[in-house]
Design a protein around this motif. Structure first.
Motif, PDB file in Angstrom:
ATOM      1  N   GLN A  43       0.826  -1.215   0.000  1.00 54.55           N
ATOM      2  CA  GLN A  43       0.000   0.000   0.000  1.00 54.55           C
ATOM      3  C   GLN A  43       0.865   1.272   0.000  1.00 54.55           C
ATOM      4  O   GLN A  43       0.566   2.231  -0.708  1.00 54.55           O
ATOM      5  N   ILE A  44       1.947   1.248   0.776  1.00 50.16           N
ATOM      6  CA  ILE A  44       2.834   2.421   0.845  1.00 50.16           C
ATOM      7  C   ILE A  44       3.481   2.664  -0.515  1.00 50.16           C
ATOM      8  O   ILE A  44       3.493   3.793  -1.010  1.00 50.16           O
ATOM      9  N   GLY A  69       0.087   1.707   5.869  1.00 46.53           N
ATOM     10  CA  GLY A  69      -0.056   0.296   5.540  1.00 46.53           C
ATOM     11  C   GLY A  69      -0.184  -0.571   6.777  1.00 46.53           C
ATOM     12  O   GLY A  69      -1.018  -0.307   7.637  1.00 46.53           O
ATOM     13  N   ASN A  70       0.686  -1.563   6.896  1.00 44.25           N
ATOM     14  CA  ASN A  70       0.651  -2.510   8.023  1.00 44.25           C
ATOM     15  C   ASN A  70       1.411  -2.037   9.262  1.00 44.25           C
ATOM     16  O   ASN A  70       1.558  -2.793  10.219  1.00 44.25           O
TER      17      ASN A  70
END
Length: 167
Positions: A43-44, A69-70
């Motif tokens: 996502q990043i 993100g995570n």
């Protein structure tokens, strides 16, 4: 603003925002940059690609933001530190801009806690003592009604000792 010093891994820090010592491509790299991209997930990188498509590369001293993100943070603020070339005046100004622009961006996002790595002191070879002094001076001189705590996250013993002494 409260200043805290932690020796550890910035990808594990609980904060509203963590700062990434990015390269101008924003596509991940070594050191902190690689660790954040690996731990934060795709996502990043996807958001970094989107930013690049809109504005091109990120200039030295500038800062951009993505979600985290995570990671256990809300945001990742990506800033591009200077590569040390012996020009202390220019390098110092660019490094100061990294901290200042990251803090301004954090403030605009209503961030209460922000964590910084030791920007430019790895493969970019910025002298650690000088980099630590600039980081601490910029944070101490930044007046904010929003940001409550700044965490300096040192990955190695040498930077931790420098920051302990300077603080």
């Amino acid at each position: 603003m409260k200043i805290e010093l932690i020796k550890g891994d910035i990808t594990k820090i609980q904060a509203d925002a963590i700062v990434n010592a990015a390269n101008s491509s924003l596509l991940g790299g070594g050191g902190v940059d690689g660790a954040i991209h690996r731990a934060g997930g795709k996502q990043i990188l996807d958001e970094c690609i989107e930013i690049r498509n809109q504005q091109g590369k990120c200039k030295t001293g500038e800062a951009v933001v993505t979600t985290a993100g995570n990671l256990p943070a809300k945001y990742v603020i990506h800033t591009v530190g200077p590569v040390w070339n012996g020009d202390e005046e220019k390098g110092s100004k660019l490094l100061a801009n990294c901290y200042n622009n990251s803090l301004k961006l954090a403030e605009s996002l209503e961030v209460k806690t922000i964590a910084f790595p030791n920007i430019s002191t790895g493969v970019y070879r910025f002298p650690k003592e000088l980099a630590g002094k600039i980081a601490i001076d910029e944070v101490k001189n930044f007046k904010s009604e929003v940001i409550e705590k700044v965490i300096f996250v040192c990955f190695d013993d040498e930077n931790e000792e420098i920051y302990k002494k300077l603080l």
